[in-house]
Design a protein around this motif. Structure first.
Motif, short mmCIF file in Angstrom:
data_model
loop_
_atom_site.label_atom_id
_atom_site.label_comp_id
_atom_site.label_asym_id
_atom_site.label_seq_id
_atom_site.Cartn_x
_atom_site.Cartn_y
_atom_site.Cartn_z
N ASP A 145 13.34 4.85 4.65
CA ASP A 145 13.72 6.18 4.37
C ASP A 145 14.14 6.45 2.79
OD1 ASP A 145 13.93 6.55 6.96
OD2 ASP A 145 16.15 6.12 7.04
N GLU A 146 14.28 5.19 2.11
CA GLU A 146 14.58 5.48 0.62
C GLU A 146 13.30 5.88 0.16
OE1 GLU A 146 15.93 1.94 -1.31
OE2 GLU A 146 17.77 1.92 -0.23
N ARG A 147 12.00 5.43 0.57
CA ARG A 147 10.81 5.99 0.03
C ARG A 147 10.31 7.44 0.50
NH1 ARG A 147 10.83 0.64 1.01
NH2 ARG A 147 9.25 -1.02 -0.37
N ILE A 148 10.90 7.85 1.45
CA ILE A 148 10.78 9.32 1.93
C ILE A 148 11.63 10.01 0.90
CG2 ILE A 148 11.00 10.70 3.82
CD1 ILE A 148 10.30 8.46 5.66
N GLU A 193 5.67 12.88 6.29
CA GLU A 193 5.32 13.12 7.80
C GLU A 193 4.98 11.86 8.10
OE1 GLU A 193 2.59 15.91 8.68
OE2 GLU A 193 3.95 17.73 7.65
N ASN A 194 4.20 11.04 7.66
CA ASN A 194 3.51 9.85 8.10
C ASN A 194 4.37 8.58 7.95
OD1 ASN A 194 0.50 10.26 9.19
ND2 ASN A 194 0.80 11.50 7.20
N ALA A 195 5.31 8.68 6.72
CA ALA A 195 5.89 7.37 6.54
C ALA A 195 7.12 7.38 7.36
CB ALA A 195 6.53 7.34 4.88
N GLY A 196 7.50 8.54 8.13
CA GLY A 196 8.58 8.41 9.05
C GLY A 196 8.43 7.77 10.29
N GLY A 197 7.26 7.36 10.55
CA GLY A 197 6.94 6.56 11.63
C GLY A 197 6.76 4.91 11.21
N SER A 198 6.84 4.62 9.97
CA SER A 198 6.69 3.31 9.68
C SER A 198 7.62 2.31 9.91
CB SER A 198 6.64 3.25 8.12
OG SER A 198 6.45 2.06 7.44
N THR A 199 7.25 1.29 10.13
CA THR A 199 8.14 -0.04 10.09
C THR A 199 8.40 -0.88 9.11
OG1 THR A 199 6.45 -1.41 10.71
CG2 THR A 199 6.79 -0.33 12.58
N ILE A 200 8.31 -0.17 7.81
CA ILE A 200 8.74 -0.94 6.72
C ILE A 200 10.35 -0.80 6.49
CG2 ILE A 200 8.68 -0.97 4.23
CD1 ILE A 200 5.67 -0.11 4.46
N LEU A 234 0.78 -1.26 -0.15
CA LEU A 234 -0.15 0.15 -0.01
C LEU A 234 0.83 1.15 0.19
CD1 LEU A 234 -2.81 -1.16 2.44
CD2 LEU A 234 -2.88 -0.92 0.15
N LEU A 235 2.06 1.20 0.74
CA LEU A 235 2.91 2.39 0.65
C LEU A 235 3.45 2.78 -0.74
CD1 LEU A 235 4.11 4.41 3.03
CD2 LEU A 235 5.93 3.07 2.69
N ASP A 236 3.88 1.61 -1.40
CA ASP A 236 4.58 1.72 -3.00
C ASP A 236 3.40 2.32 -3.71
OD1 ASP A 236 6.77 1.05 -1.95
OD2 ASP A 236 6.78 -0.88 -2.64
N ALA A 237 2.09 1.72 -3.55
CA ALA A 237 0.93 2.09 -4.46
C ALA A 237 0.60 3.47 -4.29
CB ALA A 237 -0.23 1.14 -4.19
N HIS A 238 0.72 3.91 -2.99
CA HIS A 238 0.52 5.44 -2.75
C HIS A 238 1.74 6.09 -3.29
CE1 HIS A 238 -0.78 9.24 -1.14
NE2 HIS A 238 -0.25 9.14 0.04
N LEU A 239 2.97 5.88 -3.24
CA LEU A 239 3.74 6.51 -3.80
C LEU A 239 3.88 6.52 -5.24
CD1 LEU A 239 6.44 8.24 -3.22
CD2 LEU A 239 7.59 5.87 -3.15
N ALA A 240 3.42 5.48 -5.90
CA ALA A 240 3.29 5.23 -7.32
C ALA A 240 2.24 6.43 -7.92
CB ALA A 240 2.87 3.94 -7.70
N ASP A 241 1.13 6.51 -7.03
CA ASP A 241 0.27 7.59 -7.26
C ASP A 241 0.78 9.02 -7.32
OD1 ASP A 241 -2.60 8.25 -7.99
OD2 ASP A 241 -2.42 9.35 -5.92
N LEU A 242 1.57 9.18 -6.34
CA LEU A 242 2.29 10.54 -6.22
C LEU A 242 3.35 10.75 -7.41
CD1 LEU A 242 2.93 10.54 -2.49
CD2 LEU A 242 1.08 11.73 -3.81
#
Length: 625
Positions: free
Chosen positions: A158-161, A147-154, A43-51
């Motif tokens: 940091d690369e996605r951010i 902001e929100n991905a900074g608290g992710s456990t994935i 889901l994180l990657d899917a959201h980033l793909a949309d961005l």
């Protein structure tokens, strides 16, 4: 292994990232919660793909829906959304050449508003080439992601951010090169924010460039040093840094400060920006896996293949196209071949843009002599195509098609089958010119097949078409969204030219000459023995033609007022039946518009616009509007 993004929208309601009131404290079944999105790799990657898909230049389709409940006035601007969203993936081929400046003519009325812009410049409240509403909506979502991905456990979050920060910097670069200083927003705005947060003032142009350079410098140390051209990596960050620093250096050197420093950069700071460009470019040149593409012995085909071969050595970052086509229900292809190809097809499109003769003459001969045609000599004799265009810079044949260009399926004419026939009239053996729509002579139509619809519509043709990116070996000419060539956002050739320009402005003429000669050697033309500013700018114009650099180059050099305020020339081929050769006529003012193309000085900055200022009274309009 890093997931490849195909930059297509993913239908997730998580894209709005809103909280959900549930009196029963149950997990909703029709959407994903924030906590799930930020801790689920897919889901994180899917959201980033949309961005990615919603970022300027990378946008392909109407994939970003403008929310009715956008929080900030900065997100409520719809003035340019109708223009933007009116282009679907079907017409992306046209979108990609909106910024052709002095390179080519718009041939068809569907781009009438762009013709008006070319004639009269961008007017107050104009919508041409705008990116305000789309950019701030995307920036808000990027800020939310960061902001929100900074608290992710994935793992490796940091690369996605860092990728999201790259996209945000890319958005701000698209803004600052248009408007100068704009509000710099790096946090998510909320309805209960104070007045100054919801109605931000414009930051200075210098602050915007400094932010972009700070971000790209930091994320270049976070992103992997891969050669995955479909998404941001270390080298893409450095490429954006190179390009942005070159713009900032040029604006400091050639521009002026206005609105108490809101626009412009102090002249004394030009060198520091050129140095940043030089260093970033040099890092790519000396440390990256990229290099000039130079694998094919045929220099023409070699240059074509930069834009046809996926994953070639020059492609630092691309907008990927592939998958299913329009007729198969897919949406990840584009329409370049259909709108630029040399023959009429569905709805009679093709040859959407006609390169000016003036642009054609910018291509030198192989021996390095100037490419301008002697008008008096040309009018005094008849020509074969080899006599007219032989020994031209191979990049000419790889970038432009014209009468005599080989093209599979072209209708037969005086030059034979599978050859483009752009003759516009026949001189009979008796010395009579025939050029009627339905005329013919000795079995040859008086009007070449490519020009029939121009004759019907009384639209002057320049005598040329755009070859760059065309894929003659694929069946992409007959319907929307069938082209699979990738669109190059950053390529190695640009980096060498950025390096050369920055080096020259820093007084490193030897480095500048060496970089330009690498480009020319790959092209297959004579090397230069000396370098100056005009030669570097000439090389950019030829090497990067139709890649949406020229318009912005003229703006940052502050030469657009003189360079774009002029008329342009086309060429008419008339077949001489007695000799089998062609007469060439020069057509002045080929655009044929009521007024000649004009670039007003105020257009060095786009208008903010009355609608945006009404929504945010803290905005200040740019001079001249």
């Amino acid at each position: 292994m890093r997931t490849k993004y195909k930059l297509a929208i993913v239908a997730l309601s998580a894209m709005t990232l809103t909280s959900c009131y549930d009196v029963l404290d149950q997990e909703p079944t029709d959407r994903y919660s924030d906590a799930v999105v930020w801790n689920d790799p897919y889901l994180l990657d899917a959201h980033l793909a949309d961005l990615y898909a919603c970022t300027p230049v990378m946008i392909q389709d109407a994939v970003c829906s403008m929310p009715n409940d956008a929080t900030s006035p900065m997100n409520r601007d719809r003035s340019d959304w109708g223009y933007l969203m009116g282009f679907s993936a079907q017409m992306e081929g046209a979108v990609r050449t909106l910024e052709i400046a002095d390179e080519a003519k718009y041939n068809f009325g569907a781009q009438g508003h762009l013709l008006d812009m070319k004639d009269n410049g961008i007017q107050a409240n104009g919508i041409e080439l705008q990116w305000w509403g789309n950019a701030y909506y995307t920036i808000r979502n990027l800020n939310n992601f960061i902001e929100n991905a900074g608290g992710s456990t994935i793992p490796n979050v940091d690369e996605r951010i860092a990728e999201a920060r790259f996209l945000r910097a890319f958005c701000y670069f698209a803004m600052v090169k248009r408007y100068g200083g704009v509000p710099l927003i790096t946090e998510v705005q909320s309805m209960d924010d104070d007045y100054d947060a919801l109605y931000p003032k414009r930051n200075t142009e210098k602050e915007l460039y400094d932010f972009i350079l700070k971000e790209t410098g930091e994320i270049a140390g976070i992103l992997p040093s891969s050669n995955d051209a479909g998404r941001a990596n270390r080298w893409a960050a450095l490429a954006l840094r190179s390009r942005a620093a070159l713009f900032a250096g040029s604006i400091a050197q050639f521009g002026s400060q206005q609105l108490d420093g809101l626009l412009g950069i102090p002249a004394g700071e030009a060198s520091q920006y050129y140095q940043i460009c030089f260093d970033a470019s040099n890092e790519i040149i000396t440390q990256s896996p990229y290099a000039l593409y130079n694998e094919d012995a045929d220099k023409v085909q070699n240059f074509k293949n930069i834009f046809l071969k996926k994953g070639n050595s020059e492609a630092i970052m691309v907008k990927q196209h592939g998958g299913k086509g329009y007729t198969d229900g897919g949406d990840n292809r584009w329409s370049w071949d259909m709108v630029e190809c040399p023959r009429p097809n569905v709805w009679g499109v093709g040859n959407y843009h006609g390169p000016y003769l003036d642009m054609v003459e910018e291509f030198e001969y192989i021996d390095g002599t100037p490419g301008a045609i002697n008008r008096e000599e040309a009018k005094a004799r008849l020509w074969t195509m080899e006599e007219l265009w032989g020994n031209k810079d191979p990049r000419f044949f790889a970038s432009i098609w014209t009468n005599g260009t080989s093209w599979a399926g072209a209708v037969g004419g005086p030059l034979g089958e599978n050859t483009i026939n752009m003759h516009n009239g026949i001189m009979t053996k008796e010395g009579t010119l025939i050029d009627g729509r339905y005329d013919s002579y000795e079995g040859v139509a008086a009007i070449g097949d490519q020009l029939v619809r121009f004759k019907e519509g009384n639209t002057p043709n320049t005598g040329f078409g755009v070859m760059k990116y065309l894929d003659p070996g694929a069946n992409n000419m007959n319907w929307f969204c069938e082209s699979t060539t990738d669109y190059l956002i950053f390529r190695y050739g640009e980096i060498l030219l950025n390096y050369a320009e920055a080096a020259f402005e820093l007084g490193k003429t030897g480095d500048a000459l060496d970089a330009v000669n690498k480009i020319r050697d790959r092209a297959g033309i004579a090397l230069l023995t000396s370098i100056d500013r005009d030669k570097i700018r000439h090389e950019r114009k030829v090497e990067l033609v139709f890649e949406n650099h020229r318009y912005w180059d003229l703006r940052r050099w502050r030469t657009a007022v003189t360079t774009l305020t002029r008329t342009y020339t086309g060429l008419r081929y008339i077949y001489d039946a007695a000799s089998g050769k062609f007469r060439v006529d020069f057509i002045d003012d080929i655009d044929g518009r009521p007024s000649k193309p004009t670039f007003p000085e105020k257009n060095y900055y786009f208008p903010i616009g009355q609608g945006r200022i009404a929504a945010n009274p803290n905005l200040v309009e740019n001079p001249g509007y």
